[in-house]
Write a protein that holds these residues in place. Structure first.
Motif, PDB file in Angstrom:
ATOM      1  N   ALA A 135      10.521 -46.550  19.662  1.00 48.39           N
ATOM      2  CA  ALA A 135      10.141 -46.036  18.347  1.00 48.39           C
ATOM      3  C   ALA A 135       8.983 -45.048  18.422  1.00 48.39           C
ATOM      4  O   ALA A 135       8.912 -44.103  17.626  1.00 48.39           O
ATOM      5  CB  ALA A 135       9.780 -47.198  17.417  1.00 48.39           C
ATOM      6  N   VAL A 136       8.056 -45.265  19.364  1.00 49.14           N
ATOM      7  CA  VAL A 136       6.886 -44.384  19.437  1.00 49.14           C
ATOM      8  C   VAL A 136       7.065 -43.240  20.434  1.00 49.14           C
ATOM      9  O   VAL A 136       6.256 -42.304  20.447  1.00 49.14           O
ATOM     10  CB  VAL A 136       5.602 -45.173  19.792  1.00 49.14           C
ATOM     11  CG1 VAL A 136       5.307 -46.214  18.733  1.00 49.14           C
ATOM     12  CG2 VAL A 136       5.698 -45.792  21.172  1.00 49.14           C
ATOM     13  N   ALA A 137       8.126 -43.296  21.238  1.00 50.44           N
ATOM     14  CA  ALA A 137       8.340 -42.242  22.241  1.00 50.44           C
ATOM     15  C   ALA A 137       8.415 -40.842  21.635  1.00 50.44           C
ATOM     16  O   ALA A 137       7.856 -39.889  22.202  1.00 50.44           O
ATOM     17  CB  ALA A 137       9.584 -42.540  23.069  1.00 50.44           C
ATOM     18  N   PRO A 138       9.091 -40.646  20.483  1.00 49.22           N
ATOM     19  CA  PRO A 138       9.105 -39.292  19.898  1.00 49.22           C
ATOM     20  C   PRO A 138       7.711 -38.803  19.512  1.00 49.22           C
ATOM     21  O   PRO A 138       7.393 -37.615  19.702  1.00 49.22           O
ATOM     22  CB  PRO A 138      10.007 -39.449  18.667  1.00 49.22           C
ATOM     23  CG  PRO A 138      10.896 -40.609  19.004  1.00 49.22           C
ATOM     24  CD  PRO A 138      10.014 -41.551  19.770  1.00 49.22           C
ATOM     25  N   ALA A 139       6.872 -39.696  18.988  1.00 47.59           N
ATOM     26  CA  ALA A 139       5.507 -39.300  18.639  1.00 47.59           C
ATOM     27  C   ALA A 139       4.731 -38.913  19.891  1.00 47.59           C
ATOM     28  O   ALA A 139       3.952 -37.944  19.882  1.00 47.59           O
ATOM     29  CB  ALA A 139       4.795 -40.438  17.907  1.00 47.59           C
ATOM     30  N   PHE A 140       4.950 -39.645  20.965  1.00 48.86           N
ATOM     31  CA  PHE A 140       4.277 -39.334  22.234  1.00 48.86           C
ATOM     32  C   PHE A 140       4.694 -37.948  22.729  1.00 48.86           C
ATOM     33  O   PHE A 140       3.864 -37.146  23.149  1.00 48.86           O
ATOM     34  CB  PHE A 140       4.621 -40.404  23.268  1.00 48.86           C
ATOM     35  CG  PHE A 140       3.873 -40.257  24.563  1.00 48.86           C
ATOM     36  CD1 PHE A 140       2.569 -40.715  24.671  1.00 48.86           C
ATOM     37  CD2 PHE A 140       4.463 -39.654  25.663  1.00 48.86           C
ATOM     38  CE1 PHE A 140       1.863 -40.577  25.864  1.00 48.86           C
ATOM     39  CE2 PHE A 140       3.777 -39.517  26.855  1.00 48.86           C
ATOM     40  CZ  PHE A 140       2.469 -39.979  26.955  1.00 48.86           C
ATOM     41  N   ALA A 141       5.989 -37.665  22.657  1.00 48.11           N
ATOM     42  CA  ALA A 141       6.490 -36.360  23.088  1.00 48.11           C
ATOM     43  C   ALA A 141       5.952 -35.243  22.195  1.00 48.11           C
ATOM     44  O   ALA A 141       5.558 -34.166  22.682  1.00 48.11           O
ATOM     45  CB  ALA A 141       8.016 -36.357  23.082  1.00 48.11           C
ATOM     46  N   ASN A 142       5.921 -35.488  20.892  1.00 53.61           N
ATOM     47  CA  ASN A 142       5.434 -34.475  19.955  1.00 53.61           C
ATOM     48  C   ASN A 142       3.949 -34.190  20.168  1.00 53.61           C
ATOM     49  O   ASN A 142       3.514 -33.028  20.120  1.00 53.61           O
ATOM     50  CB  ASN A 142       5.677 -34.926  18.518  1.00 53.61           C
ATOM     51  CG  ASN A 142       7.142 -34.877  18.140  1.00 53.61           C
ATOM     52  OD1 ASN A 142       7.944 -34.193  18.777  1.00 53.61           O
ATOM     53  ND2 ASN A 142       7.517 -35.625  17.115  1.00 53.61           N
ATOM     54  N   LEU A 143       3.180 -35.252  20.402  1.00 47.47           N
ATOM     55  CA  LEU A 143       1.752 -35.040  20.625  1.00 47.47           C
ATOM     56  C   LEU A 143       1.517 -34.310  21.943  1.00 47.47           C
ATOM     57  O   LEU A 143       0.679 -33.400  22.022  1.00 47.47           O
ATOM     58  CB  LEU A 143       1.018 -36.385  20.623  1.00 47.47           C
ATOM     59  CG  LEU A 143      -0.501 -36.314  20.781  1.00 47.47           C
ATOM     60  CD1 LEU A 143      -1.130 -35.386  19.756  1.00 47.47           C
ATOM     61  CD2 LEU A 143      -1.116 -37.705  20.701  1.00 47.47           C
ATOM     62  N   GLY A 144       2.267 -34.674  22.973  1.00 49.05           N
ATOM     63  CA  GLY A 144       2.138 -33.976  24.246  1.00 49.05           C
ATOM     64  C   GLY A 144       2.466 -32.497  24.117  1.00 49.05           C
ATOM     65  O   GLY A 144       1.775 -31.640  24.690  1.00 49.05           O
ATOM     66  N   ALA A 145       3.504 -32.177  23.347  1.00 51.62           N
ATOM     67  CA  ALA A 145       3.889 -30.780  23.158  1.00 51.62           C
ATOM     68  C   ALA A 145       2.823 -30.016  22.374  1.00 51.62           C
ATOM     69  O   ALA A 145       2.523 -28.847  22.676  1.00 51.62           O
ATOM     70  CB  ALA A 145       5.235 -30.711  22.434  1.00 51.62           C
ATOM     71  N   ALA A 146       2.252 -30.675  21.369  1.00 53.94           N
ATOM     72  CA  ALA A 146       1.204 -30.024  20.580  1.00 53.94           C
ATOM     73  C   ALA A 146      -0.028 -29.745  21.440  1.00 53.94           C
ATOM     74  O   ALA A 146      -0.610 -28.651  21.396  1.00 53.94           O
ATOM     75  CB  ALA A 146       0.826 -30.900  19.388  1.00 53.94           C
ATOM     76  N   LEU A 147      -0.410 -30.721  22.239  1.00 56.61           N
ATOM     77  CA  LEU A 147      -1.589 -30.539  23.081  1.00 56.61           C
ATOM     78  C   LEU A 147      -1.325 -29.560  24.225  1.00 56.61           C
ATOM     79  O   LEU A 147      -2.263 -28.943  24.745  1.00 56.61           O
ATOM     80  CB  LEU A 147      -2.067 -31.888  23.606  1.00 56.61           C
ATOM     81  CG  LEU A 147      -2.626 -32.819  22.523  1.00 56.61           C
ATOM     82  CD1 LEU A 147      -2.989 -34.178  23.107  1.00 56.61           C
ATOM     83  CD2 LEU A 147      -3.826 -32.196  21.818  1.00 56.61           C
ATOM     84  N   ALA A 148      -0.071 -29.387  24.603  1.00 56.21           N
ATOM     85  CA  ALA A 148       0.270 -28.366  25.598  1.00 56.21           C
ATOM     86  C   ALA A 148      -0.045 -26.971  25.063  1.00 56.21           C
ATOM     87  O   ALA A 148      -0.430 -26.070  25.824  1.00 56.21           O
ATOM     88  CB  ALA A 148       1.734 -28.477  25.991  1.00 56.21           C
ATOM     89  N   LEU A 149       0.103 -26.776  23.762  1.00 55.63           N
ATOM     90  CA  LEU A 149      -0.254 -25.496  23.156  1.00 55.63           C
ATOM     91  C   LEU A 149      -1.763 -25.267  23.236  1.00 55.63           C
ATOM     92  O   LEU A 149      -2.214 -24.138  23.467  1.00 55.63           O
ATOM     93  CB  LEU A 149       0.207 -25.460  21.696  1.00 55.63           C
ATOM     94  CG  LEU A 149       1.713 -25.560  21.454  1.00 55.63           C
ATOM     95  CD1 LEU A 149       2.009 -25.571  19.958  1.00 55.63           C
ATOM     96  CD2 LEU A 149       2.450 -24.405  22.127  1.00 55.63           C
ATOM     97  N   VAL A 150      -2.527 -26.328  23.033  1.00 57.54           N
ATOM     98  CA  VAL A 150      -3.978 -26.219  23.169  1.00 57.54           C
ATOM     99  C   VAL A 150      -4.338 -25.923  24.618  1.00 57.54           C
ATOM    100  O   VAL A 150      -5.212 -25.094  24.896  1.00 57.54           O
ATOM    101  CB  VAL A 150      -4.667 -27.514  22.691  1.00 57.54           C
ATOM    102  CG1 VAL A 150      -6.181 -27.369  22.757  1.00 57.54           C
ATOM    103  CG2 VAL A 150      -4.241 -27.866  21.264  1.00 57.54           C
TER     104      VAL A 150
END
Length: 211
Positions: free
Chosen positions: A127-142
């Motif tokens: 259930a939390v894996a998509p949030a983990f992936a989304n946060l990782g992708a967002a921080l990759a932009l940073v």
């Protein structure tokens, strides 16, 4: 003296306290939120009808919403330093603050509740894996934005850095053992976070383990 209502383990309170300490402003912090309660009392709701921390009171002026508070403090007391004086640099800094709220905050909240505040045996990792992936992708932009530079905007710390660094602290300290989740390699983000958490104004903040 300026007053801040909020618990220190709140990411949103943390960014306000960090800002105050960078600016060297005296303040009184009143425990509120989470285990401390207070936020449902009539007196608190009169200040913030949403019932969340942080809230500040500055010489009779009451303000809530953490990034609005950071902007106010930096504009009033750090214009030309923590708040860039140049309108374009201000806009860049504001964009990163909006990015933190609009893109980073939601998946980070999901992970806080799903991993940090859920016992290991009760976690639903799928259930939390998509949030983990989304946060990782967002921080990759940073991470990409930080390539070859020490700060997100200009040559010194600004309001662009503080909210995102508070989130990065939680990203790098999520208790992932046994979850099967792995952080992507974000070397620029890691180096930036390491530099910022060593600043004198940050000492006493960014508690670990996360709660």
């Amino acid at each position: 003296m300026l007053k801040v209502w909020g618990r220190i383990n709140s990411v949103n309170v943390e960014k306000v306290i960090w800002t105050l300490q960078e600016l060297g402003l005296p303040f009184e912090r009143i425990e509120a939120g989470g285990a401390f309660g207070v936020v449902d009392t009539p007196a608190f709701r009169a200040m913030n009808p949403v019932g969340r921390v942080p809230v500040i009171e500055d010489d009779g002026f009451v303000l809530w919403e953490s990034n609005a508070i950071v902007r106010y403090l930096a504009t009033r007391h750090g214009l030309g330093t923590l708040m860039p004086a140049d309108p374009r640099a201000q806009a860049e800094a504001g964009r990163w603050m909006d990015f933190q709220l609009g893109t980073v905050a939601a998946p980070l909240s999901a992970l806080t509740w799903g991993i940090v505040r859920t016992a290991p045996e009760k976690r639903d990792i799928k259930a939390v894996a998509p949030a983990f992936a989304n946060l990782g992708a967002a921080l990759a932009l940073v991470d990409t934005a930080l390539a070859g530079r020490a700060f997100l905007v200009g040559e010194a710390l600004t309001v662009a850095d503080i909210p995102l660094a508070c989130c990065a602290h939680r990203w790098f300290n999520l208790p992932l053992e046994g979850t099967g989740l792995e952080r992507p390699d974000l070397p620029n983000l890691a180096a930036w976070y390491g530099r910022l958490k060593a600043r004198p104004a940050v000492q006493g903040l960014m508690p670990t383990p996360l709660t």
